[in-house]
Design a protein around this motif. Structure first.
Motif, PDB file in Angstrom:
ATOM      1  N   ASN A  40       0.796  -1.233   0.000  1.00 21.01           N
ATOM      2  CA  ASN A  40       0.000   0.000   0.000  1.00 21.01           C
ATOM      3  C   ASN A  40       0.831   1.287   0.000  1.00 21.01           C
ATOM      4  O   ASN A  40       0.310   2.348   0.317  1.00 21.01           O
ATOM      5  CB  ASN A  40      -0.986   0.029   1.174  1.00 21.01           C
ATOM      6  N   LEU A  41       2.106   1.203  -0.333  1.00 26.63           N
ATOM      7  CA  LEU A  41       2.927   2.407  -0.424  1.00 26.63           C
ATOM      8  C   LEU A  41       2.631   3.083  -1.757  1.00 26.63           C
ATOM      9  O   LEU A  41       2.768   2.471  -2.822  1.00 26.63           O
ATOM     10  CB  LEU A  41       4.414   2.065  -0.339  1.00 26.63           C
ATOM     11  N   HIS A  42       2.185   4.317  -1.695  1.00 21.04           N
ATOM     12  CA  HIS A  42       1.823   5.063  -2.904  1.00 21.04           C
ATOM     13  C   HIS A  42       3.013   5.099  -3.864  1.00 21.04           C
ATOM     14  O   HIS A  42       4.171   5.198  -3.455  1.00 21.04           O
ATOM     15  CB  HIS A  42       1.402   6.482  -2.532  1.00 21.04           C
ATOM     16  N   GLU A  43       2.715   5.040  -5.125  1.00 20.64           N
ATOM     17  CA  GLU A  43       3.758   4.991  -6.166  1.00 20.64           C
ATOM     18  C   GLU A  43       4.745   6.152  -6.059  1.00 20.64           C
ATOM     19  O   GLU A  43       5.927   6.012  -6.384  1.00 20.64           O
ATOM     20  CB  GLU A  43       3.107   4.973  -7.543  1.00 20.64           C
ATOM     21  N   ARG A  44       4.274   7.287  -5.595  1.00 25.91           N
ATOM     22  CA  ARG A  44       5.157   8.452  -5.451  1.00 25.91           C
ATOM     23  C   ARG A  44       6.377   8.128  -4.594  1.00 25.91           C
ATOM     24  O   ARG A  44       7.473   8.657  -4.807  1.00 25.91           O
ATOM     25  CB  ARG A  44       4.377   9.596  -4.807  1.00 25.91           C
ATOM     26  N   TRP A  45       6.214   7.258  -3.608  1.00 28.68           N
ATOM     27  CA  TRP A  45       7.269   6.970  -2.647  1.00 28.68           C
ATOM     28  C   TRP A  45       8.129   5.780  -3.037  1.00 28.68           C
ATOM     29  O   TRP A  45       8.984   5.359  -2.266  1.00 28.68           O
ATOM     30  CB  TRP A  45       6.657   6.751  -1.259  1.00 28.68           C
ATOM     31  N   HIS A  46       7.966   5.262  -4.239  1.00 34.20           N
ATOM     32  CA  HIS A  46       8.765   4.128  -4.691  1.00 34.20           C
ATOM     33  C   HIS A  46      10.181   4.532  -5.088  1.00 34.20           C
ATOM     34  O   HIS A  46      11.047   3.679  -5.234  1.00 34.20           O
ATOM     35  CB  HIS A  46       8.092   3.427  -5.878  1.00 34.20           C
ATOM     36  N   ASN A  47      10.417   5.798  -5.269  1.00 39.49           N
ATOM     37  CA  ASN A  47      11.727   6.299  -5.686  1.00 39.49           C
ATOM     38  C   ASN A  47      12.417   6.960  -4.489  1.00 39.49           C
ATOM     39  O   ASN A  47      11.895   7.926  -3.924  1.00 39.49           O
ATOM     40  CB  ASN A  47      11.543   7.304  -6.833  1.00 39.49           C
ATOM     41  N   TRP A  48      13.590   6.422  -4.124  1.00 40.32           N
ATOM     42  CA  TRP A  48      14.273   6.941  -2.946  1.00 40.32           C
ATOM     43  C   TRP A  48      14.650   8.410  -3.107  1.00 40.32           C
ATOM     44  O   TRP A  48      14.634   9.174  -2.155  1.00 40.32           O
ATOM     45  CB  TRP A  48      15.506   6.096  -2.634  1.00 40.32           C
ATOM     46  N   THR A  50      12.960  10.749  -4.484  1.00 41.99           N
ATOM     47  CA  THR A  50      11.767  11.526  -4.130  1.00 41.99           C
ATOM     48  C   THR A  50      11.639  11.631  -2.616  1.00 41.99           C
ATOM     49  O   THR A  50      11.372  12.709  -2.077  1.00 41.99           O
ATOM     50  CB  THR A  50      10.496  10.875  -4.720  1.00 41.99           C
ATOM     51  N   VAL A  51      11.841  10.525  -1.926  1.00 41.70           N
ATOM     52  CA  VAL A  51      11.770  10.517  -0.463  1.00 41.70           C
ATOM     53  C   VAL A  51      12.807  11.474   0.112  1.00 41.70           C
ATOM     54  O   VAL A  51      12.504  12.274   1.008  1.00 41.70           O
ATOM     55  CB  VAL A  51      11.981   9.085   0.085  1.00 41.70           C
ATOM     56  N   GLN A  52      14.024  11.442  -0.411  1.00 41.23           N
ATOM     57  CA  GLN A  52      15.083  12.332   0.067  1.00 41.23           C
ATOM     58  C   GLN A  52      14.721  13.797  -0.144  1.00 41.23           C
ATOM     59  O   GLN A  52      14.941  14.624   0.742  1.00 41.23           O
ATOM     60  CB  GLN A  52      16.398  12.030  -0.643  1.00 41.23           C
ATOM     61  N   LYS A  53      14.190  14.119  -1.316  1.00 46.40           N
ATOM     62  CA  LYS A  53      13.823  15.510  -1.611  1.00 46.40           C
ATOM     63  C   LYS A  53      12.745  16.010  -0.658  1.00 46.40           C
ATOM     64  O   LYS A  53      12.813  17.132  -0.159  1.00 46.40           O
ATOM     65  CB  LYS A  53      13.355  15.647  -3.059  1.00 46.40           C
ATOM     66  N   VAL A  54      11.748  15.186  -0.398  1.00 50.27           N
ATOM     67  CA  VAL A  54      10.660  15.589   0.500  1.00 50.27           C
ATOM     68  C   VAL A  54      11.183  15.738   1.928  1.00 50.27           C
ATOM     69  O   VAL A  54      10.841  16.697   2.617  1.00 50.27           O
ATOM     70  CB  VAL A  54       9.484  14.593   0.425  1.00 50.27           C
ATOM     71  N   ALA A  56      14.227  16.525   2.833  1.00 49.50           N
ATOM     72  CA  ALA A  56      15.032  17.745   2.870  1.00 49.50           C
ATOM     73  C   ALA A  56      14.139  18.975   2.913  1.00 49.50           C
ATOM     74  O   ALA A  56      14.423  19.938   3.642  1.00 49.50           O
ATOM     75  CB  ALA A  56      15.962  17.807   1.660  1.00 49.50           C
ATOM     76  N   HIS A  57      13.037  18.948   2.176  1.00 51.30           N
ATOM     77  CA  HIS A  57      12.091  20.073   2.194  1.00 51.30           C
ATOM     78  C   HIS A  57      11.468  20.214   3.584  1.00 51.30           C
ATOM     79  O   HIS A  57      11.374  21.325   4.118  1.00 51.30           O
ATOM     80  CB  HIS A  57      11.008  19.878   1.140  1.00 51.30           C
ATOM     81  N   VAL A  58      11.050  19.101   4.178  1.00 49.33           N
ATOM     82  CA  VAL A  58      10.462  19.132   5.522  1.00 49.33           C
ATOM     83  C   VAL A  58      11.478  19.675   6.524  1.00 49.33           C
ATOM     84  O   VAL A  58      11.147  20.494   7.384  1.00 49.33           O
ATOM     85  CB  VAL A  58       9.949  17.736   5.941  1.00 49.33           C
ATOM     86  N   ALA A  59      12.720  19.244   6.422  1.00 50.41           N
ATOM     87  CA  ALA A  59      13.768  19.732   7.313  1.00 50.41           C
ATOM     88  C   ALA A  59      13.921  21.242   7.197  1.00 50.41           C
ATOM     89  O   ALA A  59      14.046  21.947   8.207  1.00 50.41           O
ATOM     90  CB  ALA A  59      15.093  19.042   7.008  1.00 50.41           C
ATOM     91  N   THR A  60      13.892  21.753   5.983  1.00 51.23           N
ATOM     92  CA  THR A  60      14.023  23.190   5.759  1.00 51.23           C
ATOM     93  C   THR A  60      12.837  23.946   6.333  1.00 51.23           C
ATOM     94  O   THR A  60      13.006  24.974   6.995  1.00 51.23           O
ATOM     95  CB  THR A  60      14.169  23.491   4.252  1.00 51.23           C
ATOM     96  N   VAL A  61      11.634  23.444   6.112  1.00 47.15           N
ATOM     97  CA  VAL A  61      10.423  24.096   6.624  1.00 47.15           C
ATOM     98  C   VAL A  61      10.436  24.124   8.158  1.00 47.15           C
ATOM     99  O   VAL A  61      10.141  25.147   8.776  1.00 47.15           O
ATOM    100  CB  VAL A  61       9.153  23.400   6.095  1.00 47.15           C
TER     101      VAL A  61
END
Length: 68
Positions: A40-48, A50-54, A56-61
């Motif tokens: 049930n992991l959404h396809e968006r999260w299948h690429n590491w 993408t996970v790293q970018k998100v 890093a964005h959360v860390a910045t916010v």
């Protein structure tokens, strides 16, 4: 050291660790793990990347929110 300063310093260290871990996220089992195999992991999260970018964005916010 005043109590308020000691408390602020003790809270700062965990926040710094969180910021570093989010910004430089690297799982210990990435070589063995295929993200697409997670149930049930959404396809968006299948690429590491993408996970790293998100992360890093959360860390910045989070960091920007704490600094303002």
């Amino acid at each position: 050291m005043p109590v308020a300063t000691a408390r602020a310093l003790s809270q700062e260290a965990p926040l710094q660790r969180l910021h570093i871990q989010l910004f430089n996220s690297m799982p210990f089992d990435l070589e063995e793990t295929e993200l697409s195999e997670y149930k049930n992991l959404h396809e968006r999260w299948h690429n590491w990347r993408t996970v790293q970018k998100v992360c890093a964005h959360v860390a910045t916010v989070v960091f920007d929110g704490l600094c303002s």
